[in-house]
Design a protein around this motif. Structure first.
Motif, PDB file in Angstrom:
ATOM      1  N   CYS A  87      -3.592  16.108   6.396  1.00  0.00           N
ATOM      2  CA  CYS A  87      -4.100  14.537   7.072  1.00  0.00           C
ATOM      3  C   CYS A  87      -5.212  15.339   6.464  1.00  0.00           C
ATOM      4  O   CYS A  87      -6.254  16.023   6.708  1.00  0.00           O
ATOM      5  N   VAL A  88      -5.520  13.906   6.145  1.00  0.00           N
ATOM      6  CA  VAL A  88      -6.686  14.107   5.044  1.00  0.00           C
ATOM      7  C   VAL A  88      -8.175  14.609   5.562  1.00  0.00           C
ATOM      8  O   VAL A  88      -9.225  14.799   5.868  1.00  0.00           O
ATOM      9  N   ARG A  89      -8.473  13.075   6.629  1.00  0.00           N
ATOM     10  CA  ARG A  89      -9.132  13.271   7.971  1.00  0.00           C
ATOM     11  C   ARG A  89      -9.943  15.065   7.940  1.00  0.00           C
ATOM     12  O   ARG A  89     -11.009  15.467   8.451  1.00  0.00           O
ATOM     13  N   GLU A  90      -7.827  15.951   8.698  1.00  0.00           N
ATOM     14  CA  GLU A  90      -8.535  16.694   9.453  1.00  0.00           C
ATOM     15  C   GLU A  90      -9.020  17.582   7.994  1.00  0.00           C
ATOM     16  O   GLU A  90     -10.097  18.887   8.567  1.00  0.00           O
ATOM     17  N   GLN A  91      -8.232  18.104   6.591  1.00  0.00           N
ATOM     18  CA  GLN A  91      -9.054  18.837   5.597  1.00  0.00           C
ATOM     19  C   GLN A  91     -10.137  18.880   5.211  1.00  0.00           C
ATOM     20  O   GLN A  91     -10.877  19.568   5.312  1.00  0.00           O
ATOM     21  N   LEU A  92     -11.184  17.320   5.430  1.00  0.00           N
ATOM     22  CA  LEU A  92     -12.703  17.350   5.560  1.00  0.00           C
ATOM     23  C   LEU A  92     -13.094  18.035   6.702  1.00  0.00           C
ATOM     24  O   LEU A  92     -14.534  17.270   6.439  1.00  0.00           O
TER      25      LEU A  92
END
Length: 162
Positions: A59-64
């Protein structure tokens, strides 16, 4: 057998709708009701034709490490509220109520203090929806008067999250 009260009945429907969600982090379901009739439903999912988030390894939001309630423009999914609004005619939504239920994917618990993101708030306002009822526990919920989102516009002060 005790009959379920009407508000929790519609929240139960929103919870069932949420089970179609394809987000890796949180499942949300929304049901729009007017005059005791279901107008539309929506759940969190990738736009039609795109890969679902559950089909991706991250998940992009999780990675960031983006906090809940912020930077939803980076989310690949269309939110439950937006999908329900997209699927309903505006004249049916004016004066309606949206029922919203969210659960954590990791443990299935209800999402504490959940609310619509700022983008969904704007859509709810423009759709003419009057109230949002948000599930907190199996039997407890909050009622939000959409007029409060208009009168107390957090975007003017640059408030993030919820």
């Amino acid at each position: 057998m005790t009959r379920r009260d009407k508000i929790n009945y519609y929240l139960d429907l929103a919870e069932v709708v949420s089970k179609r969600s394809t987000c890796r982090r949180r499942h949300y379901g929304a049901v729009i009701v007017k005059n005791d009739e279901v107008i539309s439903t929506g759940y969190v999912g990738a736009p039609r034709g795109r890969k679902n988030c559950t089909d991706l390894p991250y998940c992009v939001r999780e990675q960031l490490q983006i906090p809940r309630g912020e930077r939803y423009e980076l989310c690949r999914s269309v939110h439950a509220e937006a999908n329900a609004i997209i699927s309903a005619p505006r004249d049916k939504m004016i004066g309606s109520t949206m029922f919203l239920c969210g659960t954590e994917v990791k443990d299935g618990s209800y999402i504490a203090h959940s609310s619509s993101c700022s983008m969904c708030k704007r859509m709810v306002i423009n759709a003419g929806i009057e109230k949002i009822i948000i599930r907190d526990t199996y039997d407890e919920y909050r009622v939000v008067d959409v007029q409060d989102w208009i009168d107390n516009d957090e975007s003017v002060e640059g408030v993030f999250g919820y």
